[in-house]
Design a protein around this motif. Sequence first.
Motif, PDB file in Angstrom:
ATOM      1  N   LEU A 124       0.836  -1.204   0.000  1.00  0.00           N
ATOM      2  CA  LEU A 124       0.000   0.000   0.000  1.00  0.00           C
ATOM      3  C   LEU A 124       0.869   1.251   0.000  1.00  0.00           C
ATOM      4  N   PRO A 125       0.397   2.335  -0.613  1.00  0.00           N
ATOM      5  CA  PRO A 125       1.169   3.585  -0.616  1.00  0.00           C
ATOM      6  C   PRO A 125       1.590   3.993   0.788  1.00  0.00           C
ATOM      7  N   SER A 126       2.811   4.493   0.911  1.00  0.00           N
ATOM      8  CA  SER A 126       3.385   4.795   2.220  1.00  0.00           C
ATOM      9  C   SER A 126       2.594   5.856   2.976  1.00  0.00           C
ATOM     10  N   ALA A 127       1.850   6.689   2.263  1.00  0.00           N
ATOM     11  CA  ALA A 127       1.050   7.711   2.942  1.00  0.00           C
ATOM     12  C   ALA A 127      -0.197   7.119   3.585  1.00  0.00           C
ATOM     13  N   LEU A 128      -0.555   5.903   3.197  1.00  0.00           N
ATOM     14  CA  LEU A 128      -1.768   5.283   3.723  1.00  0.00           C
ATOM     15  C   LEU A 128      -1.482   4.244   4.796  1.00  0.00           C
ATOM     16  N   GLU A 133       0.484  12.135  -2.997  1.00  0.00           N
ATOM     17  CA  GLU A 133       0.406  10.719  -3.354  1.00  0.00           C
ATOM     18  C   GLU A 133      -0.963  10.407  -3.951  1.00  0.00           C
ATOM     19  N   ALA A 134      -2.004  10.957  -3.372  1.00  0.00           N
ATOM     20  CA  ALA A 134      -3.351  10.744  -3.899  1.00  0.00           C
ATOM     21  C   ALA A 134      -3.488  11.343  -5.296  1.00  0.00           C
ATOM     22  N   GLY A 135      -2.833  12.489  -5.512  1.00  0.00           N
ATOM     23  CA  GLY A 135      -2.862  13.100  -6.840  1.00  0.00           C
ATOM     24  C   GLY A 135      -2.212  12.218  -7.895  1.00  0.00           C
ATOM     25  N   SER A 164      -2.833   8.329 -12.372  1.00  0.00           N
ATOM     26  CA  SER A 164      -2.586   6.994 -12.909  1.00  0.00           C
ATOM     27  C   SER A 164      -3.887   6.301 -13.279  1.00  0.00           C
ATOM     28  N   VAL A 165      -4.891   6.427 -12.418  1.00  0.00           N
ATOM     29  CA  VAL A 165      -6.193   5.819 -12.697  1.00  0.00           C
ATOM     30  C   VAL A 165      -6.846   6.489 -13.906  1.00  0.00           C
ATOM     31  N   ALA A 166      -6.708   7.800 -14.018  1.00  0.00           N
ATOM     32  CA  ALA A 166      -7.293   8.521 -15.149  1.00  0.00           C
ATOM     33  C   ALA A 166      -6.681   8.064 -16.468  1.00  0.00           C
ATOM     34  N   VAL A 167      -5.380   7.851 -16.482  1.00  0.00           N
ATOM     35  CA  VAL A 167      -4.703   7.370 -17.698  1.00  0.00           C
ATOM     36  C   VAL A 167      -5.235   5.995 -18.087  1.00  0.00           C
TER      37      VAL A 167
END
Length: 659
Positions: free
Chosen positions: A491-495, A530-532, A537-540
């Motif tokens: 999981l992303p380190s910010a989460l 990180e969320a940005g 990435s999801v948008a791409v």
Amino acid sequence: MQGLENIWWVPILPLIGAVMNGLLGYRMGKGWTTFWALGTTGLSFLIALAAFINLLGMQPGARIFEKVLFVWIQAGSFTAEAGIQIDPLSGVFMLIVTGVGFLIHVYSVGYMGHEDGYPRFFCYLNLFMFSMLLLVLGNNFLLMFIGWEGVGLCSYLLIGYYYQKDSAADAGKKAFVMNRIGDFGFLLAIMWIFWVIGSIDYTTVFAAAPHHEGLLRVTKYGPMVVTCITLLLFLGATGKSAQIPLYTWLPDAMEGPTPVSALIHAATMVTAGVYMVARCNVLFNMAPTTMIVVAAVGAVTAIFAATMGLYQNDIKRVLAYSTVSQLGYMFLACGVGAYVAAVFHVMTHAFFKACLFLGSGSVIHGMSGEQDMRQMGGLAKKMPYTHMTFFISTLAIAGIPIFAGFFSKDEILLSAYMGHTPGHIFFWILATIAAFVTAFYMFRLYYMTFSGQLRAQDHHVRDHVHESPFVMTVPLMILAFLATVGGFLGLPSALAPHVLADFLAPVLNPAAAGGHGAAAEGHHLSWQMEAGFMAFSVAVAALGIFTARYFYEVRPEAAEDLAKKEGPIHTVYVTIQNKYYVDEIYDFIFTNPIVAFSRRALWKFFDVKIVDGTVNGVADFIMDLGGLIRGTQTGLVRNYATVMALGCLILVWAWIKLW
């Protein structure tokens, strides 16, 4: 180290299965073959799982266990031991090889059940698992190389499994030859390491390397010795892991049975190069020039192979180019120092790509051997289990949350963007474009296969479309489940804490094992940033999916019209469809000149005139001499008596002269 002492059984058990099936499989029948193939690999997985759990229970600094079995080679100052080393890195790969390998063995019982060469297939498959496990569990470079060559041999045997087909035999030879190019570089690197450091043992080499004067000697081009060694190592990786320029063998390798494509050419063997680079991270971190080369080759391969998957119509070849592209992502991560992200993507890729390849095999099985996607369509209702598992894995490779591929690919993209490697922004742009193309061609494959109406022209195929048996679909379900939840280990380190990074820290450079590659480089991202990145990435990926849906479900005729339209677009379409004519270029530059030189110089001149000429000349001389001597054998007694009398006179004359 209780519980790890018997780890050597993990590679030995598949070897026993290979020997038993190779020697007795044809005599004892399919039941015997299945027992030894599944029994040995299943038991190997259970022992590996127990060892891995034992490893988890240790303190991080103690998670390295080495057991020397015997001294293998002793020659002067050179010593090579046969030993097993298990640590977090080899432990992860060990579980991938044994776990995914066992599921593919189970699947193969159904897929290959009708084949006459059933024992031969499982003999090769078990031998491959032994070689791959030796590669990842060996405690020195030479054992890694033996496993490296072993998986290459098994790849050749399994690609050419249908040896009666010229295309399969040619593909096997192509894979063998192209891998030899990379293997030569790998072997030179091992020799150079021993020459400089005096050892090939991992522990000794990696402990000595950061302070070794021979490796660190700086010229105006930088630390040349370690740069040359790592470039040679990477040359080996480009061959085994199908990177530019040695990638062309992998798409042709789809001539082998589909379980082979899933195990060898998606989940395990082709990731051996990534394992080797990650294992040698100490050396690669000392060679910044090599790191740039690794990142550049990985990024270019990712976009180059992704575009070639756009217009392929063979379902397995689309997945083959996808594999080459995903391997490019892994090397891009290694090149920017994000080794954890690379290993993470190896793991998630093993889950979703094995599922996709086995899913394609299920489709081919249900379509009576048809592989052309233009003859498919409407299979979602006819093959519900295959459809659902394939859809999940397609979402995973496209990078859609919550599936595993999203987390590992996002980590690689972020690592590239935040890295310190020169050109990292350019690499990030290429990787981002490749992510869009990946989502597009994978959903092109999905829509052409499962949506719309069945387009098969053959009535036999149309009337016999069916779901595969449970022995094939259950492994698909397990792999689809892993492709869904596997990403939660990173999981992303910010989460949340990065579980995989913490586990791999004792083996990988601490600077590269701190979670995100970006964080490893000293960056600490806010959760907003990180969320940005994740949203982008999801948008791409979503853009690629909706574009594919428009062209291949909403308005499928639009894609055909666009391809037929004259102009630059048609030229690009034809160029990509012909794979940028790379094979033709290689034939023109390398193959044809070598064949012409071999035919004219080596065969017609050296072989015919020098070798054959010498042999035939000696034979002609002996025959002529024999003809002369034969003239003295007249068969007349008076001639023989005359010769005897002359001989006696000569002997008397010689005796008088001497005395």
